[in-house]
Design an enzyme around this catalytic site. Structure first.
Site, PDB file in Angstrom:
ATOM      1  N   HIS A 177       0.656  -1.160  -0.080  1.00  0.00           N
ATOM      2  CA  HIS A 177      -0.160  -0.005   0.109  1.00  0.00           C
ATOM      3  C   HIS A 177       1.055   1.230   0.103  1.00  0.00           C
ATOM      4  O   HIS A 177       0.173   2.407  -0.124  1.00  0.00           O
ATOM      5  CB  HIS A 177      -0.959   0.022   1.120  1.00  0.00           C
ATOM      6  CG  HIS A 177      -0.373   0.196   2.492  1.00  0.00           C
ATOM      7  ND1 HIS A 177      -0.300  -0.541   3.331  1.00  0.00           N
ATOM      8  CD2 HIS A 177      -0.223   1.521   3.103  1.00  0.00           C
ATOM      9  CE1 HIS A 177       0.190  -0.062   4.582  1.00  0.00           C
ATOM     10  NE2 HIS A 177       0.342   1.318   4.252  1.00  0.00           N
ATOM     11  N   ASP A 184       0.317  -7.484   1.280  1.00  0.00           N
ATOM     12  CA  ASP A 184       0.276  -6.142   1.354  1.00  0.00           C
ATOM     13  C   ASP A 184       2.099  -5.991   1.592  1.00  0.00           C
ATOM     14  O   ASP A 184       2.714  -5.647   2.491  1.00  0.00           O
ATOM     15  CB  ASP A 184      -0.090  -5.374   2.751  1.00  0.00           C
ATOM     16  CG  ASP A 184       0.217  -4.014   2.781  1.00  0.00           C
ATOM     17  OD1 ASP A 184       0.336  -3.291   1.844  1.00  0.00           O
ATOM     18  OD2 ASP A 184      -0.182  -3.283   3.756  1.00  0.00           O
ATOM     19  N   SER A 234       3.997   2.476   8.368  1.00  0.00           N
ATOM     20  CA  SER A 234       3.714   1.205   7.162  1.00  0.00           C
ATOM     21  C   SER A 234       5.036   0.991   6.417  1.00  0.00           C
ATOM     22  O   SER A 234       5.802   1.809   6.049  1.00  0.00           O
ATOM     23  CB  SER A 234       2.521   2.002   6.297  1.00  0.00           C
ATOM     24  OG  SER A 234       1.507   1.707   6.837  1.00  0.00           O
ATOM     25  N   GLY A 235       5.016  -0.392   6.077  1.00  0.00           N
ATOM     26  CA  GLY A 235       6.133  -0.871   5.203  1.00  0.00           C
ATOM     27  C   GLY A 235       7.392  -1.234   6.021  1.00  0.00           C
ATOM     28  O   GLY A 235       8.391  -1.805   5.454  1.00  0.00           O
TER      29      GLY A 235
END
Lengths: 230, 551
Positions: free
Chosen positions: A42, A85, A180-181
């Site tokens: 994402h 994801d 995120s990530g």
């Protein structure tokens, strides 16, 4: 990172900052090979064009104005199968490996982290009023078995097999927006292994709402093959 | 020995020559067991393995249904579940061969429609193994296995199957250590040490205090009852039907004024939460509905007192505030004092003998996981939080409560009682990261640690000592012109490429890595084998992380 604490500089040397070419940090990632970064799928929704992104390595602060900073453009974006994801970024040139820039180890395919294992999530994301904004933060979070995580008191069936949950019941420690990530790493046999990619959550650091991570071991073969083939 | 197979009993020098047997060619016992486990022609109750010629045959019989015979160099393996002629609980797991009822009537075959037309059939209950005319309990009837009878006047009757001894649980079965391995809906349990068909995080080594052995039903996570992952790919886990013990549970020493560990044994009277909300009575359904009183019958859910019935972090309660369903309570921790903590909490190193170490490491020097200080399994000991309230014996964290040389812990490995932890002493005169130090902010980071005998990338910056080629030939010195003359790569032409001595180098940025001229007249030059630094040191940061768990 909500809660937790400011990390010791360069103690998580695989942590990268994924930024727009004009220097806006929006996601984290992990160096897994001198020329490859693993991040959340994402995080690359913003653009299909690799030239939109750049990767900062070897930095402790979000601004990244440090002598140890390395900057790389992105050559290629690769998405993991099954709508997971997870995504791979190939850097245009390899990072210089040193004591401040170092890849993290990958788990074996399908390895399952035992419940209660103490793992660590890091990032420059929102701190929600807890200290340390702008510098790399860390917090320890225990892994929660998917059976428990899917129970009604927790995430009520929302967790897939290729995801893992980690957090404390009482809340207060979690990844948050901007993390995120980034990596969730667990120590094993004196080295850190990337077991999760920070993915999503129901808010941040709420009680009984653990952080949800993409389970890296599910995609270990895909990651290795993608690197080999590219 | 490689001849044991889980779930089977073994009899050496025996065989069963059933008429329906099926013959296979295999390589070992395990393969033969796999044939039995996946047999579709009949219910496989046993297999015979001939170790001399790797012969294998499966059979619908075992020694209870057909006489076993002597067999030269054969081994008879019988599935334990089919040998058990007693029941647990309601006997849904019963797979024996009893076929008469309590009053001595012969059972009707489950696939027959005469004298009684059954409304419970093998097709409807495929996992209940409604085979032949054996007593079974597919519908969980209260008095155990039953059958339709061959007596036209008696449609069905219970069978007289004995109750297995020593198979019961107290409370919600966290103490259950029995051998039931079939769930209440007749699924066979998956082994805890297996990740097939369901991958899971209940690693028996990580949960060494929970006795996660073979595929027996257990309750490692505060569930209502023992459970297990199932061998059916479509059903991840299921509860087991374990009978309740009629004897009273073992007495526990209740904690009345403070808690240790996660406070599961707290039986005090604190009834307010951390944010000062009054607790809702456990027997009440307002303002919050719940089933805890029914689910946890012996966890001391009295009045509205804070309790930890479900193995969470600390005692909690539903609150009387409509907007806050539940909250943790502020029960004091045994041994808490108001003294400030003066140890280097965020450093993952210890000072002196480590008595003041309060970090988060919970792994020993050989990589073993530490046992909880509150747990007595696998190692019984006296270093409990109650006995050493000031030693901070939290969870399974490395500590030094007895003034040993360094922090240590009991390990979760039953064969290793204790070990020192994977910690180093803090540097005594370190200037790293300290505010008084004056690091030069312009100092560039070291590209590659000097003399590290590994390479990064194509090894252009390699400055290690290796001076042998991949074929084992010694390198020629870069400044020498014998046996091979050269002009392109000398210390003079490439002064910044480390061409000293005869060590392998990559002065021309060769994509394949460091190389050298060789001392072999017939081989002018060759590559060297320099291991990749990344392979050997991924995940091992030079600056050790704090490993912070705090808020």
């Amino acid at each position: 990172i909500v809660g937790g604490c400011v990390s010791k500089p360069h103690s998580w040397p695989w942590q990268i900052s994924l930024q727009t070419t004009w220097g806006f940090h929006f996601c984290g990632g992990s160096l897994i090979h001198p020329q490859w970064v693993l991040t959340a799928e994402h995080c690359i929704h913003k653009s299909e064009d690799p030239a939109y992104y750049k990767v900062l390595l070897g930095v402790h602060t979000k601004s990244g104005e440090e002598p140890s900073r390395q900057e790389r453009n992105v050559e290629k974006l690769m998405r993991a199968p099954n709508n997971a994801d997870i995504a791979l970024l190939k850097l245009q040139s390899p990072a210089m490996i040193n004591d401040k820039v170092l890849p993290v180890c990958l788990p074996e395919q399908d390895y399952i982290v035992p419940a209660r294992t103490e793992c660590y999530v890091t990032g420059w994301g929102q701190t929600r009023g807890t200290a340390g904004a702008g510098v790399l933060k860390e917090t320890g979070v225990p892994v929660i078995e998917n059976k428990i995580c899917n129970s009604p008191r927790y995430m009520n069936g929302e967790i897939k097999e290729d995801e893992l949950c980690a957090g404390v019941n009482e809340g207060g420690m979690d990844a948050c927006k901007g993390d995120s990530g980034g990596p969730l790493v667990c120590n094993s046999q004196n080295s850190y292994i990337l077991q999760g990619v920070t993915s999503w959550g129901a808010g941040c650091a709420a009680p009984m709402r653990p952080g949800i991570y993409a389970r890296v071991s599910t995609f270990a073969d895909w990651i290795n093959k993608t690197i080999e083939d590219n | 020995s490689g001849t044991e197979v889980d779930g089977y009993t073994k009899t050496e020098g025996a065989q069963i020559l059933s008429l329906q047997r099926r013959q296979y060619s295999v390589n070992n016992v395990a393969e033969c067991a796999a044939k039995c486990d996946t047999e579709t022609s009949f219910t496989c109750r046993s297999f015979t393995y001939n170790q001399r010629d790797d012969g294998c045959w499966t059979a619908p019989d075992n020694s209870k249904t057909l006489m076993a015979q002597r067999g030269k160099s054969t081994m008879l393996y019988e599935k334990k579940v089919y040998l058990l002629e007693c029941t647990f609980g309601t006997g849904k797991q019963y797979r024996g061969t009893k076929s008469t009822t309590k009053t001595g009537k012969t059972c009707q075959r489950w696939d027959e429609r005469y004298p009684h037309t059954p409304n419970i059939t093998p097709e409807e209950y495929p996992r209940a193994e409604l085979e032949s005319n054996f007593c079974r309990n597919p519908d969980g009837a209260s008095e155990g296995p039953w059958c339709y009878t061959t007596d036209p006047d008696t449609r069905w009757e219970y069978c007289d199957v004995a109750i297995c001894p020593d198979e019961c649980m107290h409370c919600n079965g966290e103490d259950y250590r029995g051998r039931i391995s079939i769930t209440e809906d007749s699924y066979t349990c998956q082994r805890w040490d297996s990740q097939e068909p369901h991958s899971h995080g209940y690693d028996p080594h990580a949960f060494s205090d929970k006795d996660l052995v073979e595929n027996f039903c257990r309750n490692p996570d505060g569930e209502r009852r023992p459970w297990c992952f199932t061998t059916d790919p479509s059903k991840r886990w299921d509860y087991c039907d374990i009978p309740r013990c009629t004897t009273p549970p073992p007495t526990i020493a209740p904690e009345l004024t403070c808690i240790t560990g996660n406070g599961e044994t707290y039986r005090g009277t604190v009834a307010v939460t951390k944010s000062n909300k009054t607790c809702q009575s456990w027997s009440s359904q307002t303002p919050h509905q719940h089933y805890y009183l029914q689910m946890y019958t012996c966890k001391g859910l009295d009045e509205n007192y804070c309790r930890n019935p479900d193995n969470v972090a600390m005692p909690w309660c539903y609150t009387t505030d409509n907007a806050t369903r539940w909250e943790y309570c502020d029960v004091p921790r045994c041994g808490d004092t108001d003294e400030p903590v003066t140890h280097p909490e965020e450093e993952d190193c210890y000072e002196g003998d480590g008595s003041s170490y309060r970090g988060m490491t919970s792994e020993t020097i050989s990589g073993k996981k530490c046992q909880d200080w509150s747990a007595m399994i696998p190692h019984n000991h006296s270093y409990t939080p109650q006995n050493y309230p000031k030693a901070d014996l939290r969870m399974n964290l490395c500590r030094n409560p007895d003034g040993d040389e360094a922090p240590w812990c009991y390990t979760t490995d039953p064969s290793v009682r204790w070990e020192f932890c994977n910690l180093e002493q803090c540097p005594t005169n370190s200037t790293e990261e300290t505010p008084t130090a004056s690091p030069n902010p312009q100092t560039p980071s070291t590209a590659v640690p000097p003399h590290k005998d590994c390479k990064t990338g194509n090894g252009e910056t390699y400055r290690g000592p290796t001076s042998i080629t991949t074929k084992g030939v010694t390198c020629q010195a870069w400044s020498a012109q014998s046996p091979h003359q050269h002009k392109s790569f000398t210390p003079e032409t490439h002064p910044d490429k480390g061409l000293e001595g005869n060590s392998c180098r990559n002065p021309g940025n060769d994509a394949s890595g460091p190389w050298c001229y060789t001392t072999d007249n017939n081989t002018r030059w060759d590559y060297c084998h320099i291991p990749n630094c990344v392979d050997s040191k991924c995940g091992t940061p030079v600056a050790k992380p704090k490993r912070c768990f705090g808020r």
